[in-house]
Design a protein around this motif. Structure first.
Motif, PDB file in Angstrom:
ATOM      1  N   LEU A  48      -0.142  13.235   0.401  1.00 20.94           N
ATOM      2  CA  LEU A  48       0.560  12.250   0.411  1.00 20.94           C
ATOM      3  C   LEU A  48       0.724  11.452   0.939  1.00 20.94           C
ATOM      4  O   LEU A  48       1.217  11.144   1.935  1.00 20.94           O
ATOM      5  N   GLY A  75      -8.694  12.973  -6.566  1.00 18.04           N
ATOM      6  CA  GLY A  75      -9.013  14.359  -7.986  1.00 18.04           C
ATOM      7  C   GLY A  75     -10.434  14.069  -8.333  1.00 18.04           C
ATOM      8  O   GLY A  75     -11.102  14.680  -8.861  1.00 18.04           O
ATOM      9  N   GLU A 127       2.925   8.289  -6.531  1.00 13.29           N
ATOM     10  CA  GLU A 127       1.996  10.382  -6.940  1.00 13.29           C
ATOM     11  C   GLU A 127       3.673  10.909  -7.291  1.00 13.29           C
ATOM     12  O   GLU A 127       4.079  11.274  -8.206  1.00 13.29           O
ATOM     13  N   TYR A 158      -4.872   0.408  -4.751  1.00  9.91           N
ATOM     14  CA  TYR A 158      -4.513   1.185  -3.849  1.00  9.91           C
ATOM     15  C   TYR A 158      -5.586   2.696  -5.216  1.00  9.91           C
ATOM     16  O   TYR A 158      -5.928   2.789  -6.096  1.00  9.91           O
ATOM     17  N   ILE A 159      -5.666   3.973  -4.723  1.00  8.23           N
ATOM     18  CA  ILE A 159      -5.696   5.337  -5.494  1.00  8.23           C
ATOM     19  C   ILE A 159      -4.768   6.124  -5.359  1.00  8.23           C
ATOM     20  O   ILE A 159      -4.518   6.741  -4.004  1.00  8.23           O
ATOM     21  N   ASP A 160      -4.306   6.811  -6.408  1.00  2.00           N
ATOM     22  CA  ASP A 160      -2.686   7.924  -5.942  1.00  2.00           C
ATOM     23  C   ASP A 160      -4.509   9.254  -6.533  1.00  2.00           C
ATOM     24  O   ASP A 160      -5.540   9.198  -6.082  1.00  2.00           O
ATOM     25  N   SER A 161      -3.278  10.445  -5.922  1.00  2.00           N
ATOM     26  CA  SER A 161      -4.169  11.848  -5.713  1.00  2.00           C
ATOM     27  C   SER A 161      -4.967  11.997  -7.187  1.00  2.00           C
ATOM     28  O   SER A 161      -6.188  12.611  -6.885  1.00  2.00           O
ATOM     29  N   SER A 162      -4.599  11.530  -8.035  1.00  2.00           N
ATOM     30  CA  SER A 162      -5.546  11.968  -9.480  1.00  2.00           C
ATOM     31  C   SER A 162      -6.562  11.199  -9.367  1.00  2.00           C
ATOM     32  O   SER A 162      -7.680  11.354  -9.628  1.00  2.00           O
ATOM     33  N   ARG A 202      -3.461  17.084  -4.303  1.00  2.00           N
ATOM     34  CA  ARG A 202      -3.070  16.133  -3.359  1.00  2.00           C
ATOM     35  C   ARG A 202      -1.802  15.491  -2.972  1.00  2.00           C
ATOM     36  O   ARG A 202      -0.833  14.581  -1.552  1.00  2.00           O
ATOM     37  N   PHE A 217       0.548  -1.583   0.079  1.00  5.54           N
ATOM     38  CA  PHE A 217       0.271   0.066   0.436  1.00  5.54           C
ATOM     39  C   PHE A 217       1.061   1.540   0.140  1.00  5.54           C
ATOM     40  O   PHE A 217       0.691   1.772  -1.082  1.00  5.54           O
ATOM     41  N   GLN A 246      -6.280  -0.883  -9.723  1.00  5.31           N
ATOM     42  CA  GLN A 246      -6.196   0.250  -9.415  1.00  5.31           C
ATOM     43  C   GLN A 246      -6.795   1.938 -10.386  1.00  5.31           C
ATOM     44  O   GLN A 246      -7.327   1.291 -11.072  1.00  5.31           O
ATOM     45  N   THR A 304      -9.295  19.630  -7.402  1.00  8.02           N
ATOM     46  CA  THR A 304      -9.731  18.326  -8.157  1.00  8.02           C
ATOM     47  C   THR A 304      -7.436  17.306  -8.045  1.00  8.02           C
ATOM     48  O   THR A 304      -7.205  16.481  -8.842  1.00  8.02           O
ATOM     49  N   GLN A 305      -7.286  18.820  -7.565  1.00  8.73           N
ATOM     50  CA  GLN A 305      -5.518  18.231  -7.744  1.00  8.73           C
ATOM     51  C   GLN A 305      -4.282  18.866  -6.456  1.00  8.73           C
ATOM     52  O   GLN A 305      -5.128  20.289  -5.873  1.00  8.73           O
ATOM     53  N   ILE A 343      -5.785   5.164 -10.354  1.00  7.16           N
ATOM     54  CA  ILE A 343      -4.615   5.435 -10.843  1.00  7.16           C
ATOM     55  C   ILE A 343      -4.460   6.586 -11.967  1.00  7.16           C
ATOM     56  O   ILE A 343      -5.177   6.371 -12.584  1.00  7.16           O
ATOM     57  N   VAL A 344      -2.590   7.700 -11.676  1.00  4.33           N
ATOM     58  CA  VAL A 344      -2.665   8.548 -13.081  1.00  4.33           C
ATOM     59  C   VAL A 344      -3.241   7.824 -14.251  1.00  4.33           C
ATOM     60  O   VAL A 344      -3.863   8.007 -15.578  1.00  4.33           O
ATOM     61  N   VAL A 362       1.469   3.251  -3.154  1.00  3.74           N
ATOM     62  CA  VAL A 362       1.053   4.888  -3.186  1.00  3.74           C
ATOM     63  C   VAL A 362       2.239   6.748  -3.695  1.00  3.74           C
ATOM     64  O   VAL A 362       1.786   6.771  -4.286  1.00  3.74           O
TER      65      VAL A 362
END
Lengths: 156, 112
Positions: A132, B61, A68, B54-58, A128, A60, B21, A125-126, B23-24, A64
């Motif tokens: 994180l 968003g 990112e 999992y999830i990313d910030s995008s 983060r 996890f 996922q 919407t962006q 994600i982006v 993540v």
């Protein structure tokens, strides 16, 4: 059709000072292509699992924060320029895991990124990603130019 | 990874399940599927994370964006099936205050 993934991977082991433990390192050269992010992240997570990193951290947190940083490096750092690469280096030691990501862009000032949890920013919407990362790992460092990040997770 | 869209005709709720996922690299696919459902007149949407890694910030968003768009047309979005790790992402970013998060997809569908 997605382009085949071309990752350059190098693996090495070095003894840790004052210990019998060994520090395992892998280096990856990742193309500037968002389609390779998931596979790169999975490869690093599997490497961490194989090196004994606890499953939650490997499956996890590593996924993540690496997702990112790769997305930021590809989109904002290399600005989607396919002639550029992203360098990823992962070191798994007995006391910590460190993830290093470097792009070929001009860098940015991480101190200028606003807190995305402020009431007037909560529904944006962006913005983060870095927040994180800072929440999920124990230490975050940037180089002076702002195009390389080091994320450290302590092994408890 | 894949997205599965299914409408429950009895309740009128559209269930979107994310396998893998968010994600982006795939967030636009999710956005398109939900917007397509809205274009067809759907207003009750449940996004089910039971099978999500999992999830990313995008990804977060995109969920914020979809939530806004659905509310603009008088609809509502519910999230369901988040494991502890995924729920942590919403709590850290305080997005748990923006979304209605339910335990299961069935519970979410029954809450409209």
């Amino acid at each position: 059709m997605t382009a085949p993934l071309r990752l350059y991977v190098r693996r090495s082991e070095t003894p840790e000072p004052d210990s019998d433990a060994r520090r395992v390192q892998i280096s990856l050269r990742v193309p500037t292509d968002l389609d390779v992010v998931e596979e790169t992240v999975d490869l690093v997570a599997r490497h961490c699992l194989a090196c004994g990193v606890p499953p939650r951290a490997a499956r996890f947190i590593v996924r993540v924060v690496l997702c990112e940083t790769l997305a930021n490096a590809i989109v904002h750092g290399n600005q989607m320029d396919p002639s550029k690469r992203v360098e990823v280096r992962v070191e798994v030691g007995s006391s910590e895991v460190s993830l290093h990501v470097r792009d070929e862009g001009n860098g940015f000032n991480p101190g200028l990124i606003p807190d995305p949890t402020e009431p007037d920013r909560i529904d944006l919407t962006q913005g983060r990603g870095l927040f994180l990362i800072r929440q999920l790992v124990d230490e975050v460092h940037f180089n002076e130019r702002g195009n390389a990040i080091c994320m450290i997770m302590r092994r408890e | 990874m894949s997205f599965t869209v299914r409408k429950d005709d009895a309740t009128g709720v559209v269930h979107v399940r994310i396998d893998g996922q968010l994600i982006v690299g795939n967030r636009h696919d999710l956005k398109k599927k939900v917007l397509d459902a809205m274009d067809e007149g759907e207003r009750k949407i449940v996004i089910d994370f039971t099978e999500t890694g999992y999830i990313d910030s995008s990804g977060l968003g995109v969920l914020v964006s979809l939530s806004k768009k659905i509310r603009e047309v008088g609809g509502d979005l519910r999230l369901a099936g988040l494991n502890d790790d995924l729920r942590t992402l919403f709590e850290l970013t305080k997005l748990d205050t923006l979304f209605t998060i339910m335990g299961s997809a069935e519970e979410a569908a029954g809450s409209f």
